[in-house]
Design an enzyme around this catalytic site. Structure first.
Site, short mmCIF file in Angstrom:
data_model
loop_
_atom_site.label_atom_id
_atom_site.label_comp_id
_atom_site.label_asym_id
_atom_site.label_seq_id
_atom_site.Cartn_x
_atom_site.Cartn_y
_atom_site.Cartn_z
N GLY A 10 0.84 -1.21 0.00
CA GLY A 10 0.00 0.00 0.00
C GLY A 10 0.87 1.25 0.00
N ARG A 20 13.56 10.22 -2.44
CA ARG A 20 14.45 11.37 -2.68
C ARG A 20 15.72 11.27 -1.83
NH1 ARG A 20 15.11 16.15 0.04
NH2 ARG A 20 15.53 18.04 -1.17
N VAL A 22 17.04 8.59 -0.50
CA VAL A 22 17.86 7.47 -0.97
C VAL A 22 18.68 7.91 -2.18
CG1 VAL A 22 17.71 5.24 -2.19
CG2 VAL A 22 16.39 5.59 -0.10
N VAL A 23 18.01 8.52 -3.15
CA VAL A 23 18.69 8.89 -4.40
C VAL A 23 19.77 9.93 -4.13
CG1 VAL A 23 18.37 9.99 -6.67
CG2 VAL A 23 16.71 8.28 -5.86
N ARG A 71 0.89 -4.93 -5.30
CA ARG A 71 0.98 -6.09 -4.42
C ARG A 71 1.21 -7.30 -5.32
NH1 ARG A 71 -0.48 -4.33 0.58
NH2 ARG A 71 -2.10 -2.73 0.70
N ASP A 102 5.08 -5.01 5.93
CA ASP A 102 5.62 -6.35 6.23
C ASP A 102 5.72 -7.25 5.01
OD1 ASP A 102 2.88 -6.51 6.17
OD2 ASP A 102 2.66 -7.48 8.13
N THR A 124 4.28 2.58 5.54
CA THR A 124 2.90 2.12 5.57
C THR A 124 2.11 2.99 6.54
OG1 THR A 124 1.42 0.37 6.39
CG2 THR A 124 3.66 0.29 7.20
N ILE A 125 0.86 3.27 6.19
CA ILE A 125 0.06 4.09 7.11
C ILE A 125 -0.34 3.32 8.37
CG2 ILE A 125 -0.90 5.51 5.24
CD1 ILE A 125 -3.60 3.92 5.76
N ASP A 126 -0.13 2.00 8.35
CA ASP A 126 -0.66 1.16 9.44
C ASP A 126 0.13 1.26 10.76
OD1 ASP A 126 -2.53 0.31 7.63
OD2 ASP A 126 -1.50 -1.55 7.15
N ASP A 128 2.48 -0.68 11.64
CA ASP A 128 2.53 -2.05 12.17
C ASP A 128 3.90 -2.71 11.99
OD1 ASP A 128 2.40 -2.23 9.43
OD2 ASP A 128 0.85 -3.77 9.38
N ARG A 153 -17.88 14.92 13.81
CA ARG A 153 -18.37 15.33 15.14
C ARG A 153 -19.30 16.54 15.02
NH1 ARG A 153 -16.91 15.44 20.54
NH2 ARG A 153 -15.25 13.96 20.20
N GLY A 169 -5.77 0.43 8.98
CA GLY A 169 -4.75 -0.06 9.91
C GLY A 169 -4.50 -1.55 9.78
N ARG A 170 -5.21 -2.17 8.87
CA ARG A 170 -5.18 -3.62 8.72
C ARG A 170 -5.47 -4.26 10.08
NH1 ARG A 170 -3.31 -6.46 4.24
NH2 ARG A 170 -2.19 -4.66 3.47
N GLU A 221 -10.70 -1.15 11.00
CA GLU A 221 -11.26 -1.97 9.92
C GLU A 221 -11.12 -3.46 10.27
OE1 GLU A 221 -9.07 -1.54 6.25
OE2 GLU A 221 -7.15 -1.83 7.23
N GLN A 250 -7.38 7.95 3.50
CA GLN A 250 -6.32 7.95 4.52
C GLN A 250 -4.94 7.68 3.92
OE1 GLN A 250 -8.13 5.70 8.25
NE2 GLN A 250 -9.06 5.08 6.34
O1 F6P Z 1 -1.46 -1.47 4.48
C1 F6P Z 1 -2.09 -0.28 4.17
C2 F6P Z 1 -3.56 -0.52 3.93
O2 F6P Z 1 -4.15 0.70 3.55
C3 F6P Z 1 -4.34 -1.14 5.09
O3 F6P Z 1 -4.66 -0.19 6.07
C4 F6P Z 1 -5.51 -1.72 4.37
O4 F6P Z 1 -6.05 -2.80 5.11
C5 F6P Z 1 -4.90 -2.21 3.09
O5 F6P Z 1 -3.74 -1.44 2.88
C6 F6P Z 1 -5.76 -2.09 1.86
O6 F6P Z 1 -5.08 -2.69 0.81
P1 F6P Z 1 -5.41 -2.57 -0.74
O7 F6P Z 1 -4.86 -1.26 -1.21
O8 F6P Z 1 -4.71 -3.72 -1.36
O9 F6P Z 1 -6.90 -2.62 -0.87
#
Ligand code: F6P
Length: 317
Positions: A10, A20, A22-23, A71, A102, A124-126, A128, A153, A169-170, A221, A250
């Site tokens: 993702g 940037r 790295v390069v 992916r 991961d 990754t935004i997660d 994790d 709100r 957040g997976r 989620e 997000q």
């Molecule tokens: O790993 C980042 C993420 O946005 C997770 O929060 C989410 O579960 C997943 O990727 C969604 O993946 P995809 O882009 O393959 O639908």
């Protein structure tokens, strides 16, 4: 040296800042740098192009990834990875910087076992990846989630509604936990707290009877169908209820200064490590210090999240 860089999995705001760094750091060492397009998928297809300074101009502040991402579950197969190794050899690339989560790290570990000098950068935004306190993209995603929750709100309070907001957040609770705290959510439901539906319904009913104008429920989620949950809340609690899935919004947007800084530090550090002949590791920042961890360990580590955050919730919500 001839160094490749790719983004995989993702996308996350700040990945461009990492590319940037790295390069530019590699060029400052006199290395040649190669951008690999579309992650491991592009790697096996040979989508590789040499980068110079200007190829990474004007990207520090841009969301997404200029390299593209994908992916590729098939990368788990050795015969698919062989294609990647062949491409790297063809371009005489000896080291590869892999920016992602991961899944990306697992790919980098396997390539390292096949003789490629890989370094992982957590993107990754997660949030994790336990070998870094924060991952690139988390800060921006958190800002986006907070902005959305604040807006929800406003309308919830005006209409005396309950708002259920699902964040990404997976399987990691952090986006829900942090955004819930930052926005004063009445309930935060994550993989760690679990969803006790009966209790939630009872609590919401009590809130309603006490005359509270709104209730904000932030939920990770993959826990439940939030639209169905909203119906049940409406039937039981006395609140009108709306569910909102924040979704892919997000993942986009201009990276926050925190993400730009983190990405710049980690990108540069990864190249320093390659020059110290350190590879097969993931870089990170822990307690504000640059650090690296073997890829294998990074994948097996559990998050040492500050549990005072969870404890605090019981006192403030
Ligand atoms: O790993 C980042 C993420 O946005 C997770 O929060 C989410 O579960 C997943 O990727 C969604 O993946 P995809 O882009 O393959 O639908």
């Amino acid at each position: 040296m001839r160094i490749g860089v790719l983004t995989s999995g993702g996308d996350a705001p700040g990945m461009n800042a990492a590319i940037r760094a790295v390069v530019r750091t590699a060029l400052s060492y006199g290395d040649q740098v190669f951008g690999v397009y579309d992650g491991y998928k592009g790697l096996i297809e040979g989508k590789i192009q040499e980068f110079d300074r200007k190829d990474v101009s004007e990207i520090l502040n841009r969301g997404g990834t200029i390299l593209g991402t994908a992916r590729l579950p098939e990368f788990a197969y050795p015969q698919v990875r062989e294609l990647a190794v062949k491409q790297l050899k063809k371009h005489d690339i000896d080291s590869l910087i892999c920016i992602g989560g991961d899944g990306t790290y697992t790919g980098a570990l396997r390539l390292t076992e096949m003789g490629i000098k890989c370094i992982g950068i957590p993107g990754t935004i997660d949030n994790d990846i336990a070998s870094s306190d924060f991952t690139i993209g988390f800060s921006t995603a958190l800002n986006t989630a907070c902005d959305a929750i604040d807006k929800l709100r406003d309308t919830s309070s005006s209409h005396q509604r309950c708002s259920i907001i699902e964040v990404m957040g997976r399987h990691c609770p952090d986006l829900a936990l942090y955004s819930g705290i930052c926005c004063g959510a009445e309930y935060i439901i994550t993989s760690q707290t679990g969803l006790d539906k009966d209790q939630l319904l009872k609590d919401l009913k009590k809130n309603r009877l006490q005359g509270r104008r709104h209730a904000i429920v932030v939920i990770s989620e993959n826990l439940t169908d939030v639209y169905q949950l909203a119906k049940e809340v409406e039937e039981y609690s006395g609140y009108e209820c709306r569910a909102t899935i924040l979704g892919y919004i997000q993942r986009g947007g201009t990276p926050t200064p925190e993400d730009r800084l983190l990405a710049s530090r980690l990108g540069s550090y990864a190249i320093d490590l390659i020059h110290e002949d350190i590879f097969g590791v993931a870089v990170g920042i822990m307690k504000n210090s640059l650090t690296y961890t073997k890829l294998e360990d990074a994948l097996n580590m559990t998050n040492n999240r500050d549990i005072s955050l969870e404890k605090m919730l019981t006192k403030t919500q």
